[in-house]
Design an enzyme around this catalytic site. Structure first.
Site, PDB file in Angstrom:
ATOM      1  N   LYS A 127      46.494  43.187  40.543  1.00  0.00           N
ATOM      2  CA  LYS A 127      46.172  44.134  39.465  1.00  0.00           C
ATOM      3  C   LYS A 127      46.904  45.459  39.702  1.00  0.00           C
ATOM      4  CE  LYS A 127      41.880  45.291  41.861  1.00  0.00           C
ATOM      5  NZ  LYS A 127      40.896  46.306  41.769  1.00  0.00           N
ATOM      6  N   ARG A 166      28.263  47.175  39.453  1.00  0.00           N
ATOM      7  CA  ARG A 166      29.367  47.403  38.524  1.00  0.00           C
ATOM      8  C   ARG A 166      29.329  46.400  37.377  1.00  0.00           C
ATOM      9  NH1 ARG A 166      35.309  47.903  41.160  1.00  0.00           N
ATOM     10  NH2 ARG A 166      35.061  45.668  41.461  1.00  0.00           N
ATOM     11  N   HIS A 221      31.007  40.628  44.407  1.00  0.00           N
ATOM     12  CA  HIS A 221      31.920  41.579  45.054  1.00  0.00           C
ATOM     13  C   HIS A 221      31.099  42.468  45.978  1.00  0.00           C
ATOM     14  CE1 HIS A 221      35.632  43.734  45.494  1.00  0.00           C
ATOM     15  NE2 HIS A 221      35.183  44.849  44.970  1.00  0.00           N
ATOM     16  N   ARG A 239      39.769  36.556  47.399  1.00  0.00           N
ATOM     17  CA  ARG A 239      40.560  37.409  46.501  1.00  0.00           C
ATOM     18  C   ARG A 239      41.183  38.488  47.391  1.00  0.00           C
ATOM     19  NH1 ARG A 239      35.273  37.401  44.537  1.00  0.00           N
ATOM     20  NH2 ARG A 239      35.106  39.639  44.925  1.00  0.00           N
ATOM     21  N   TYR A 273      56.358  77.849  43.327  1.00  0.00           N
ATOM     22  CA  TYR A 273      55.429  78.521  42.413  1.00  0.00           C
ATOM     23  C   TYR A 273      54.291  79.214  43.176  1.00  0.00           C
ATOM     24  CZ  TYR A 273      57.609  75.799  38.681  1.00  0.00           C
ATOM     25  OH  TYR A 273      58.496  75.256  37.802  1.00  0.00           O
ATOM     26  N   CYS A 321      56.221  70.870  43.257  1.00  0.00           N
ATOM     27  CA  CYS A 321      56.523  71.060  41.834  1.00  0.00           C
ATOM     28  C   CYS A 321      56.457  69.701  41.122  1.00  0.00           C
ATOM     29  CB  CYS A 321      57.916  71.653  41.659  1.00  0.00           C
ATOM     30  SG  CYS A 321      58.235  73.097  42.684  1.00  0.00           S
ATOM     31  N   MET A 322      56.732  69.697  39.830  1.00  0.00           N
ATOM     32  CA  MET A 322      56.636  68.447  39.080  1.00  0.00           C
ATOM     33  C   MET A 322      57.646  67.402  39.582  1.00  0.00           C
ATOM     34  SD  MET A 322      56.956  67.715  34.993  1.00  0.00           S
ATOM     35  CE  MET A 322      55.741  68.902  34.493  1.00  0.00           C
ATOM     36  N   ASP A 323      58.860  67.856  39.914  1.00  0.00           N
ATOM     37  CA  ASP A 323      59.929  66.907  40.230  1.00  0.00           C
ATOM     38  C   ASP A 323      60.540  67.124  41.608  1.00  0.00           C
ATOM     39  OD1 ASP A 323      59.888  66.271  37.334  1.00  0.00           O
ATOM     40  OD2 ASP A 323      60.672  68.313  37.217  1.00  0.00           O
TER      41      ASP A 323
HETATM   42  N1  PLP Z   1      37.776  41.411  43.914  1.00  0.00           N
HETATM   43  C1  PLP Z   1      37.417  42.369  43.047  1.00  0.00           C
HETATM   44  C2  PLP Z   1      36.338  42.082  42.067  1.00  0.00           C
HETATM   45  C3  PLP Z   1      38.035  43.613  43.083  1.00  0.00           C
HETATM   46  O1  PLP Z   1      37.675  44.578  42.234  1.00  0.00           O
HETATM   47  C4  PLP Z   1      39.047  43.835  44.058  1.00  0.00           C
HETATM   48  C5  PLP Z   1      39.722  45.121  44.175  1.00  0.00           C
HETATM   49  O2  PLP Z   1      39.213  46.178  44.027  1.00  0.00           O
HETATM   50  C6  PLP Z   1      39.391  42.808  44.923  1.00  0.00           C
HETATM   51  C7  PLP Z   1      38.736  41.606  44.834  1.00  0.00           C
HETATM   52  C8  PLP Z   1      40.426  43.005  45.988  1.00  0.00           C
HETATM   53  O3  PLP Z   1      39.943  43.892  46.930  1.00  0.00           O
HETATM   54  P1  PLP Z   1      40.832  44.324  48.198  1.00  0.00           P
HETATM   55  O4  PLP Z   1      41.990  45.064  47.616  1.00  0.00           O
HETATM   56  O5  PLP Z   1      39.936  45.203  48.967  1.00  0.00           O
HETATM   57  O6  PLP Z   1      41.230  43.071  48.859  1.00  0.00           O
END
Ligand code: PLP
Length: 371
Positions: free
Chosen positions: A40, A139, A169, A222, A267, A313-315
């Site tokens: 993600k 969540r 989770h 995961r 700045y 700064c920005m850049d």
């Molecule tokens: N599973 C869920 C539901 C998550 O939200 C996340 C990441 O935030 C993960 C797995 C992966 O977690 P990590 O990056 O700590 O392995």
């Protein structure tokens, strides 16, 4: 957005490090347990498609993303493996998930009811779902035995859903204190007892859980942060294998000057030289994700750590050198060189955040380069 290919600031991603982190984790998994790579947020800033490719080579059998668009990006890149969207997908977009064989998270009965109505109207086929149980993260997910039993009854009457997975989770798998982890784990075991026992994927583990806890009854992890070489606990727990940080944020000195004492930089004139000082300008700033909080942070010029002086700064930003260096001298903002560690963990500690956040906040203006 224009990416700065013609500027010497780069997010350099070490493909072997990614491969190593995945392959080492897979060696530790019980037989039959699969690893889905969490890609993600553009692979935590590392480039989702490339990370997915490397993770697959290293043995990942599927992917997790947070939003449907991220799943589509993987399908469009040609990945045919299972993909799970971890966030809530609005039911009006579920036809896209069905058409592309993307599994989504089901986190409430009301969502299932609404989704069912739209799926029946559209008659587009079965939607693959993973049921989320909220064991204490607070969540997403079903919380009570009543809610779970009601959903089980609902699903047994609704063939437009294929229940492929069940998961939870953990909120505190990255801590020495395991009480809260155990509480969530027990709640998950109780939830499982209410569910059919032929669900293909049962999963609880993020990186921290995979690295530091036994997972009973599960057959999938995961794996996110640790794949990128980030220790999910910061420094609290040591990983069972060497986590190699995959990304280095690099730039080069583009301007250098020697200033006398009593000259100010950037700045607000918040920094003033106290003696003759060599000041270099770096082509990176807060629009690249190097926020103003990094004023005073030390970066590697050659093998020396030198501070960012004056406001970012920005850049651009300025550093105080120990002496003159040639234009084009390499600078590592976050990364390791020989024995010098200046990685995302060090950066995170400096601005009071976690190592995950730094690669995620680097901007798309900084090109990703794979080595
Ligand atoms: N599973 C869920 C539901 C998550 O939200 C996340 C990441 O935030 C993960 C797995 C992966 O977690 P990590 O990056 O700590 O392995």
């Amino acid at each position: 957005m224009a990416t700065g290919f013609l500027r010497p600031t780069q997010r350099v991603v070490d493909c072997q490090a990614l491969y190593h982190n995945v392959a080492e984790e897979i060696k530790l998994l019980p037989q039959g347990t699969e690893l889905f790579a969490v890609v993600k947020a553009n692979g935590y800033g590392h480039g989702a498609v490339k990370v997915a490719e490397i993770a697959k080579k290293a043995g990942a059998t599927g992917f997790c993303v947070s939003i449907l668009d991220e799943a589509l990006e993987l399908r469009e890149a040609g990945f045919t493996e299972p993909i799970l969207v971890l966030g809530v997908v609005e039911p009006c977009y579920l036809t896209v998930a069905v058409e592309h064989n993307i599994a989504v998270t089901a986190a409430s009965l009301s969502w299932l009811q609404y989704a069912s109505q739209l799926l029946q109207e559209d008659r587009i086929g079965q939607l693959t779902i993973h049921l989320k149980i909220d064991t204490g993260m607070g969540r997403l997910g079903l919380r009570t035995a009543e809610e779970i039993s009601e959903v089980v009854r609902f699903l047994s009457d609704h063939s437009e859903f294929e229940l492929e997975g069940v998961f939870t989770h953990f909120a505190k798998a990255d801590s020495k204190d395991t009480d809260y982890f155990k509480k969530q784990n027990n709640r998950f075991a109780q939830a499982l007892a209410l569910l059919p026992n032929d669900i293909r994927y049962v999963h609880t583990a993020n990186s921290a859980t995979a690295l530091w806890h036994e997972q009973n009854n599960c057959n999938l992890i995961r794996f996110g942060a640790a794949m990128y070489g980030l220790n999910p606990s910061g420094r609290e727990l040591a990983a069972p294998f060497d986590l190699k940080q995959a990304m280095t944020l690099e730039t080069e000195v583009v301007h250098i000057k020697q200033l006398p004492a009593n000259e100010s930089i950037s700045y607000g004139a918040t920094y003033t030289t106290t003696q003759e000082e060599w000041i270099a300008t770096l082509p990176i700033g807060y629009a690249d994700g190097l926020t103003r909080d990094f004023q005073g942070f030390t970066v590697l010029v050659g093998d020396k750590l030198v501070p960012i002086v004056g406001r970012v700064c920005m850049d651009q930003c300025m550093v105080r050198l120990n002496g003159p260096v040639p234009l084009g001298e390499k600078v590592i903002i976050f990364g390791n060189q020989d024995d010098q560690a200046n990685d995302f963990q060090v950066g995170a500690e400096y601005i009071g955040t976690i190592n995950y956040e730094i690669p995620c906040m680097l901007s798309e203006r900084v090109p990703l380069v794979y080595v």
